[in-house]
Scaffold this active site. Sequence first.
Site, PDB file in Angstrom:
ATOM      1  N   ASP A  37       0.862  -1.195   0.000  1.00 40.10           N
ATOM      2  CA  ASP A  37       0.000   0.000   0.000  1.00 40.10           C
ATOM      3  C   ASP A  37       0.891   1.236   0.000  1.00 40.10           C
ATOM      4  OD1 ASP A  37      -2.078   2.033   0.948  1.00 40.10           O
ATOM      5  OD2 ASP A  37      -3.265   0.217   1.105  1.00 40.10           O
ATOM      6  N   ASP A  63       3.435   1.906  -4.550  1.00 39.17           N
ATOM      7  CA  ASP A  63       2.529   2.778  -5.304  1.00 39.17           C
ATOM      8  C   ASP A  63       2.336   2.116  -6.664  1.00 39.17           C
ATOM      9  OD1 ASP A  63       1.310   4.616  -6.932  1.00 39.17           O
ATOM     10  OD2 ASP A  63       2.622   6.288  -6.379  1.00 39.17           O
ATOM     11  N   TYR A 156     -14.058   7.238 -12.721  1.00 40.75           N
ATOM     12  CA  TYR A 156     -14.104   5.958 -11.992  1.00 40.75           C
ATOM     13  C   TYR A 156     -14.854   4.919 -12.825  1.00 40.75           C
ATOM     14  CZ  TYR A 156     -14.744   2.723  -8.032  1.00 40.75           C
ATOM     15  OH  TYR A 156     -14.739   1.623  -7.201  1.00 40.75           O
ATOM     16  N   LYS A 160     -13.210   1.421 -14.180  1.00 46.32           N
ATOM     17  CA  LYS A 160     -13.676   0.097 -13.770  1.00 46.32           C
ATOM     18  C   LYS A 160     -14.216  -0.697 -14.961  1.00 46.32           C
ATOM     19  CE  LYS A 160     -12.455   0.459  -9.510  1.00 46.32           C
ATOM     20  NZ  LYS A 160     -11.315  -0.320  -9.012  1.00 46.32           N
ATOM     21  N   ILE A 189     -19.547  -0.906  -0.433  1.00 43.46           N
ATOM     22  CA  ILE A 189     -19.032  -1.646   0.721  1.00 43.46           C
ATOM     23  C   ILE A 189     -18.595  -0.634   1.775  1.00 43.46           C
ATOM     24  CG2 ILE A 189     -17.339  -3.375   1.468  1.00 43.46           C
ATOM     25  CD1 ILE A 189     -19.303  -4.371  -0.740  1.00 43.46           C
ATOM     26  N   THR A 191     -16.308   0.838   3.655  1.00 40.30           N
ATOM     27  CA  THR A 191     -14.852   0.972   3.787  1.00 40.30           C
ATOM     28  C   THR A 191     -14.520   2.465   3.899  1.00 40.30           C
ATOM     29  OG1 THR A 191     -14.444   1.302   1.441  1.00 40.30           O
ATOM     30  CG2 THR A 191     -14.533  -0.993   2.196  1.00 40.30           C
TER      31      THR A 191
HETATM   32  P1  NAP Z   1     -10.072   2.123   0.436  1.00 37.71           P
HETATM   33  O1  NAP Z   1     -10.823   1.909   1.700  1.00 37.71           O
HETATM   34  O2  NAP Z   1      -9.831   3.521  -0.010  1.00 37.71           O
HETATM   35  O3  NAP Z   1      -8.672   1.339   0.486  1.00 37.71           O
HETATM   36  C1  NAP Z   1      -7.868   1.339  -0.666  1.00 37.71           C
HETATM   37  C2  NAP Z   1      -6.408   1.403  -0.263  1.00 37.71           C
HETATM   38  O4  NAP Z   1      -5.630   1.560  -1.466  1.00 37.71           O
HETATM   39  C3  NAP Z   1      -6.084   2.606   0.608  1.00 37.71           C
HETATM   40  O5  NAP Z   1      -5.163   2.247   1.611  1.00 37.71           O
HETATM   41  C4  NAP Z   1      -5.481   3.572  -0.390  1.00 37.71           C
HETATM   42  O6  NAP Z   1      -4.666   4.558   0.168  1.00 37.71           O
HETATM   43  C5  NAP Z   1      -4.698   2.606  -1.253  1.00 37.71           C
HETATM   44  N1  NAP Z   1      -4.208   3.203  -2.487  1.00 37.71           N
HETATM   45  C6  NAP Z   1      -4.705   4.253  -3.177  1.00 37.71           C
HETATM   46  N2  NAP Z   1      -3.935   4.527  -4.248  1.00 37.71           N
HETATM   47  C7  NAP Z   1      -2.926   3.625  -4.234  1.00 37.71           C
HETATM   48  C8  NAP Z   1      -1.802   3.372  -5.071  1.00 37.71           C
HETATM   49  N3  NAP Z   1      -1.524   4.138  -6.135  1.00 37.71           N
HETATM   50  N4  NAP Z   1      -0.987   2.346  -4.768  1.00 37.71           N
HETATM   51  C9  NAP Z   1      -1.236   1.561  -3.712  1.00 37.71           C
HETATM   52  N5  NAP Z   1      -2.266   1.750  -2.859  1.00 37.71           N
HETATM   53  C10 NAP Z   1      -3.094   2.769  -3.128  1.00 37.71           C
HETATM   54  O7  NAP Z   1     -10.807   1.374  -0.757  1.00 37.71           O
HETATM   55  P2  NAP Z   1     -11.821   0.117  -0.739  1.00 37.71           P
HETATM   56  O8  NAP Z   1     -13.173   0.625  -0.601  1.00 37.71           O
HETATM   57  O9  NAP Z   1     -11.315  -0.946   0.154  1.00 37.71           O
HETATM   58  O10 NAP Z   1     -11.674  -0.329  -2.265  1.00 37.71           O
HETATM   59  C11 NAP Z   1     -10.735  -1.275  -2.723  1.00 37.71           C
HETATM   60  C12 NAP Z   1     -10.986  -1.532  -4.200  1.00 37.71           C
HETATM   61  O11 NAP Z   1     -12.330  -1.979  -4.383  1.00 37.71           O
HETATM   62  C13 NAP Z   1     -10.807  -0.307  -5.072  1.00 37.71           C
HETATM   63  O12 NAP Z   1     -10.241  -0.664  -6.306  1.00 37.71           O
HETATM   64  C14 NAP Z   1     -12.226   0.178  -5.270  1.00 37.71           C
HETATM   65  O13 NAP Z   1     -12.381   0.933  -6.436  1.00 37.71           O
HETATM   66  C15 NAP Z   1     -12.971  -1.135  -5.317  1.00 37.71           C
HETATM   67  N6  NAP Z   1     -14.388  -1.018  -4.993  1.00 37.71           N
HETATM   68  C16 NAP Z   1     -14.772  -0.521  -3.786  1.00 37.71           C
HETATM   69  C17 NAP Z   1     -16.126  -0.398  -3.516  1.00 37.71           C
HETATM   70  C18 NAP Z   1     -16.640   0.143  -2.217  1.00 37.71           C
HETATM   71  O14 NAP Z   1     -17.836   0.403  -2.118  1.00 37.71           O
HETATM   72  N7  NAP Z   1     -15.824   0.330  -1.193  1.00 37.71           N
HETATM   73  C19 NAP Z   1     -17.070  -0.774  -4.467  1.00 37.71           C
HETATM   74  C20 NAP Z   1     -16.631  -1.276  -5.684  1.00 37.71           C
HETATM   75  C21 NAP Z   1     -15.281  -1.403  -5.931  1.00 37.71           C
HETATM   76  P3  NAP Z   1      -5.329   6.050   0.363  1.00 37.71           P
HETATM   77  O15 NAP Z   1      -6.352   5.888   1.440  1.00 37.71           O
HETATM   78  O16 NAP Z   1      -4.169   6.911   0.734  1.00 37.71           O
HETATM   79  O17 NAP Z   1      -5.932   6.408  -0.982  1.00 37.71           O
END
Ligand code: NAP
Length: 255
Positions: A37, A63, A156, A160, A189, A191
């Site tokens: 991360d 990154d 976004y 996706k 979700i 998060t």
């Molecule tokens: P999250 O809570 O924001 O966690 C994502 C993690 O990735 C954070 O620690 C973030 O750091 C890190 N990150 C961001 N840019 C990065 C980079 N360039 N290199 C490495 N790490 C990086 O997200 P999440 O909700 O768990 O989502 C995870 C994945 O599922 C994402 O691809 C998201 O688009 C997808 N998704 C999520 C949802 C939802 O509802 N949560 C729904 C559909 C799909 P920072 O906090 O500093 O950015």
Amino acid sequence: MNRVKDKVAIVTGGSLGIGRSASILLAKEGAKVAVTDILDTEGNALAEEIKAMGFVAEFWHLDTSNEANVREVLFNIGEKFGGIDILVNNAGISGINKPTDEITYEEWNAVLKINVNGVFLCTKYVIPFMKAAGGGSIINMSSVYGLVGAADIPPYHASKGAVRLMSKTDAMFYAKDRIRVNSVHPGFINTPMVQNFLKPMTDPKEGLKLLESLHPVGHLGEPDDIGYGILYLASDEAKFITGSELVIDGGYTAR
Ligand code: NAP
């Protein structure tokens, strides 16, 4: 306990949310997990937490949008753990929320750089390890926003949608190498990403209610709802699954 025993798994964006859940579940089922991360404090703490449970994990700062960083870290993980079998391309950002005509080119590119280019780079540099291992599983995080439209966050959606088809193309390329590539499509979700999406709203509680109402089950998902799907696709239980879309969305796209 042993669904991914002795496999080496990399989770990008593994410090929080869905990546955190996937890291813990993969480790509990026997994988050596590279939590990666840009959030070092949270990532290191998670690796320590997993080790304290008696499982195997290490944290690496990664990154996913930085090619030199991706190349170096994947090499170091492969050296340390003796190969790479599973890649969870999970890192992503939601990005700017404006109508398309108001978005700057820089704002657009900032999302694609991580959500699309990051998946490309990690895939590109993991393939040689998986070929050497005689196979592997790549799990790409798309979204319901990669399947259907909504009038928000245009870059976004674009990112996706791209990840969905990148998964299918790579599934075709690497099937002969026994490397499976699938996409996962979560609904909303609970998060940090979604919490940060709600925070700037004038009434976040109403915003949450609206999001919940989009899911026929009546509530948001939890990170483990997605983590278990990732674990399944990572394991040999899914050995006949490639190029497919695992939708885990509380019915969001059922209508
Ligand atoms: P999250 O809570 O924001 O966690 C994502 C993690 O990735 C954070 O620690 C973030 O750091 C890190 N990150 C961001 N840019 C990065 C980079 N360039 N290199 C490495 N790490 C990086 O997200 P999440 O909700 O768990 O989502 C995870 C994945 O599922 C994402 O691809 C998201 O688009 C997808 N998704 C999520 C949802 C939802 O509802 N949560 C729904 C559909 C799909 P920072 O906090 O500093 O950015």
